[in-house]
Design an enzyme around this catalytic site. Structure first.
Site, PDB file in Angstrom:
ATOM      1  N   GLY A 139     -22.880  34.251  29.029  1.00  0.00           N
ATOM      2  CA  GLY A 139     -21.547  34.300  28.414  1.00  0.00           C
ATOM      3  C   GLY A 139     -20.645  33.210  28.955  1.00  0.00           C
ATOM      4  O   GLY A 139     -19.922  32.527  28.216  1.00  0.00           O
ATOM      5  N   LYS A 140     -20.712  33.002  30.257  1.00  0.00           N
ATOM      6  CA  LYS A 140     -19.879  31.988  30.903  1.00  0.00           C
ATOM      7  C   LYS A 140     -20.303  30.584  30.463  1.00  0.00           C
ATOM      8  O   LYS A 140     -19.461  29.728  30.168  1.00  0.00           O
ATOM      9  CB  LYS A 140     -20.047  32.144  32.418  1.00  0.00           C
ATOM     10  CG  LYS A 140     -18.942  31.577  33.220  1.00  0.00           C
ATOM     11  CD  LYS A 140     -19.209  31.776  34.698  1.00  0.00           C
ATOM     12  CE  LYS A 140     -18.804  33.123  35.212  1.00  0.00           C
ATOM     13  NZ  LYS A 140     -18.952  33.237  36.676  1.00  0.00           N
TER      14      LYS A 140
ATOM     15  N   ASP B 208     -15.896  31.089  39.362  1.00  0.00           N
ATOM     16  CA  ASP B 208     -15.959  32.453  39.854  1.00  0.00           C
ATOM     17  C   ASP B 208     -14.786  33.172  39.217  1.00  0.00           C
ATOM     18  O   ASP B 208     -13.648  32.706  39.291  1.00  0.00           O
ATOM     19  CB  ASP B 208     -15.909  32.548  41.381  1.00  0.00           C
ATOM     20  CG  ASP B 208     -16.455  33.905  41.820  1.00  0.00           C
ATOM     21  OD1 ASP B 208     -17.619  34.199  41.499  1.00  0.00           O
ATOM     22  OD2 ASP B 208     -15.714  34.685  42.433  1.00  0.00           O
ATOM     23  N   SER B 209     -15.084  34.276  38.555  1.00  0.00           N
ATOM     24  CA  SER B 209     -14.025  34.911  37.790  1.00  0.00           C
ATOM     25  C   SER B 209     -14.065  36.408  37.982  1.00  0.00           C
ATOM     26  O   SER B 209     -15.000  36.947  38.571  1.00  0.00           O
ATOM     27  CB  SER B 209     -14.147  34.539  36.317  1.00  0.00           C
ATOM     28  OG  SER B 209     -15.476  34.684  35.893  1.00  0.00           O
TER      29      SER B 209
ATOM     30  N   GLY C 231     -18.887  40.407  28.864  1.00  0.00           N
ATOM     31  CA  GLY C 231     -18.310  41.098  30.015  1.00  0.00           C
ATOM     32  C   GLY C 231     -17.316  42.174  29.608  1.00  0.00           C
ATOM     33  O   GLY C 231     -17.603  43.052  28.791  1.00  0.00           O
TER      34      GLY C 231
ATOM     35  N   ASP D 190     -14.549  41.785  27.949  1.00  0.00           N
ATOM     36  CA  ASP D 190     -13.740  41.403  26.779  1.00  0.00           C
ATOM     37  C   ASP D 190     -13.260  42.595  25.944  1.00  0.00           C
ATOM     38  O   ASP D 190     -12.113  42.605  25.497  1.00  0.00           O
ATOM     39  CB  ASP D 190     -14.548  40.475  25.858  1.00  0.00           C
ATOM     40  CG  ASP D 190     -14.456  39.007  26.251  1.00  0.00           C
ATOM     41  OD1 ASP D 190     -13.608  38.666  27.093  1.00  0.00           O
ATOM     42  OD2 ASP D 190     -15.241  38.204  25.693  1.00  0.00           O
TER      43      ASP D 190
HETATM   44  P1  IMP Z   1     -18.958  36.020  38.508  1.00  0.00           P
HETATM   45  O1  IMP Z   1     -17.937  34.952  38.372  1.00  0.00           O
HETATM   46  O2  IMP Z   1     -20.331  35.515  38.273  1.00  0.00           O
HETATM   47  O3  IMP Z   1     -18.815  36.756  39.815  1.00  0.00           O
HETATM   48  O4  IMP Z   1     -18.741  37.078  37.348  1.00  0.00           O
HETATM   49  C1  IMP Z   1     -17.452  37.457  36.960  1.00  0.00           C
HETATM   50  C2  IMP Z   1     -17.515  38.546  35.912  1.00  0.00           C
HETATM   51  O5  IMP Z   1     -16.179  38.757  35.451  1.00  0.00           O
HETATM   52  C3  IMP Z   1     -18.295  38.151  34.672  1.00  0.00           C
HETATM   53  O6  IMP Z   1     -19.650  38.425  34.775  1.00  0.00           O
HETATM   54  C4  IMP Z   1     -17.620  39.021  33.610  1.00  0.00           C
HETATM   55  O7  IMP Z   1     -18.127  40.306  33.591  1.00  0.00           O
HETATM   56  C5  IMP Z   1     -16.181  39.099  34.086  1.00  0.00           C
HETATM   57  N1  IMP Z   1     -15.417  38.112  33.334  1.00  0.00           N
HETATM   58  C6  IMP Z   1     -14.973  36.902  33.736  1.00  0.00           C
HETATM   59  N2  IMP Z   1     -14.349  36.269  32.726  1.00  0.00           N
HETATM   60  C7  IMP Z   1     -14.424  37.096  31.663  1.00  0.00           C
HETATM   61  C8  IMP Z   1     -13.983  36.980  30.316  1.00  0.00           C
HETATM   62  O8  IMP Z   1     -13.443  35.971  29.845  1.00  0.00           O
HETATM   63  N3  IMP Z   1     -14.232  38.059  29.540  1.00  0.00           N
HETATM   64  C9  IMP Z   1     -14.861  39.164  29.979  1.00  0.00           C
HETATM   65  N4  IMP Z   1     -15.312  39.315  31.210  1.00  0.00           N
HETATM   66  C10 IMP Z   1     -15.092  38.275  32.048  1.00  0.00           C
END
Ligand code: IMP
Length: 219
Positions: free
Chosen positions: A20-21, A77-78, A165, A167
């Site tokens: 997705g990212k 990282d989000s 994720g 969303d």
């Molecule tokens: P990481 O950055 O790999 O630790 O993962 C962060 C998680 O935050 C993602 O796997 C998503 O589940 C969630 N996330 C981050 N950005 C979004 C977005 O734009 N929409 C939905 N979920 C997000």
């Protein structure tokens, strides 16, 4: 102030294995004259994200990819920070989905935690998405860029075909649809034209492009 560099190559490694990212990164950076190659396409391993902040985890991912490839790498990282849960799940947003990355379960967990603290009204269900980008060079230099989007959590989840994720439970301020019900254009806005960058990731990417991409690459 620490040295600020610009990318001088024609290609950038996307230090992520998250589909997705990666799709969002292609959408946001795809119009620029730079080739994007993912860590997965290069067969790079996924490092353990054992930092306790978005910056630490973003650095771990970008540095691992930059060192393994010998090229400049970009990580994101989000996460979702919920006010009524004191900022949780925050850096542990992906972990709440368990080892099988079950996003329905993750969204339900957030809802259960909100129920426990009695957060039923929209004003008690405020949250923000955070995107922390890290650009890393093979010599260990890093630069970070932050983007955020404020909104309200809804239940039950509402989504269309391309939701990723969390969303389906996030309604950004000023909208009545969830991120999951929007097209990519509606979710992210535009980096260069009105209405401007709308998602947390579009905002961090705009800061990245302005701060670190070659001037000629921008439209
Ligand atoms: P990481 O950055 O790999 O630790 O993962 C962060 C998680 O935050 C993602 O796997 C998503 O589940 C969630 N996330 C981050 N950005 C979004 C977005 O734009 N929409 C939905 N979920 C997000």
């Amino acid at each position: 102030m620490t040295e600020q560099r610009r990318i001088d190559g024609k290609r950038l490694i996307i230090a992520s294995h998250n589909k997705g990212k990666i799709r969002e990164m292609h959408f946001l950076l795809g119009g620029l004259a730079i080739e994007l190659v993912t860590a997965g396409e290069l067969g790079l391993p996924e490092p353990v994200e054992d930092g306790t902040t978005f910056v630490e985890n973003a650095r771990i991912k970008a540095l691992a990819a930059a060192r393994a490839s010998g090229e400049v790498a970009l990580s994101d990282d989000s996460g979702l920070c919920v006010d009524a849960l004191d900022g949780r799940p925050g850096v542990y947003t992906a972990d709440w989905a368990g080892p099988n990355r079950d996003w329905s379960m993750a969204m339900r967990l957030v809802e259960e935690e909100l129920f426990k603290v009695g957060a039923s009204k929209p004003e008690q269900r405020q949250a923000r998405f955070v995107s922390l980008l890290c650009l890393a060079w093979p010599d260990g230099h890093t630069q970070e860029y932050l983007g955020e989007r404020q909104g309200t959590l809804v239940w039950p989840p509402r989504s269309g075909p391309i939701a990723y994720g969390y969303d389906p439970v996030f309604v950004p301020d000023g909208e009545d649809r969830t991120f999951g019900e929007m097209t990519a254009e509606e979710k992210h806005g535009s980096i260069w034209q009105a209405p401007g960058p709308l998602s947390h990731r579009a905002r961090s990417v705009k800061a990245l492009v302005e701060g670190a991409f070659p001037v000629g690459i921008r439209p």
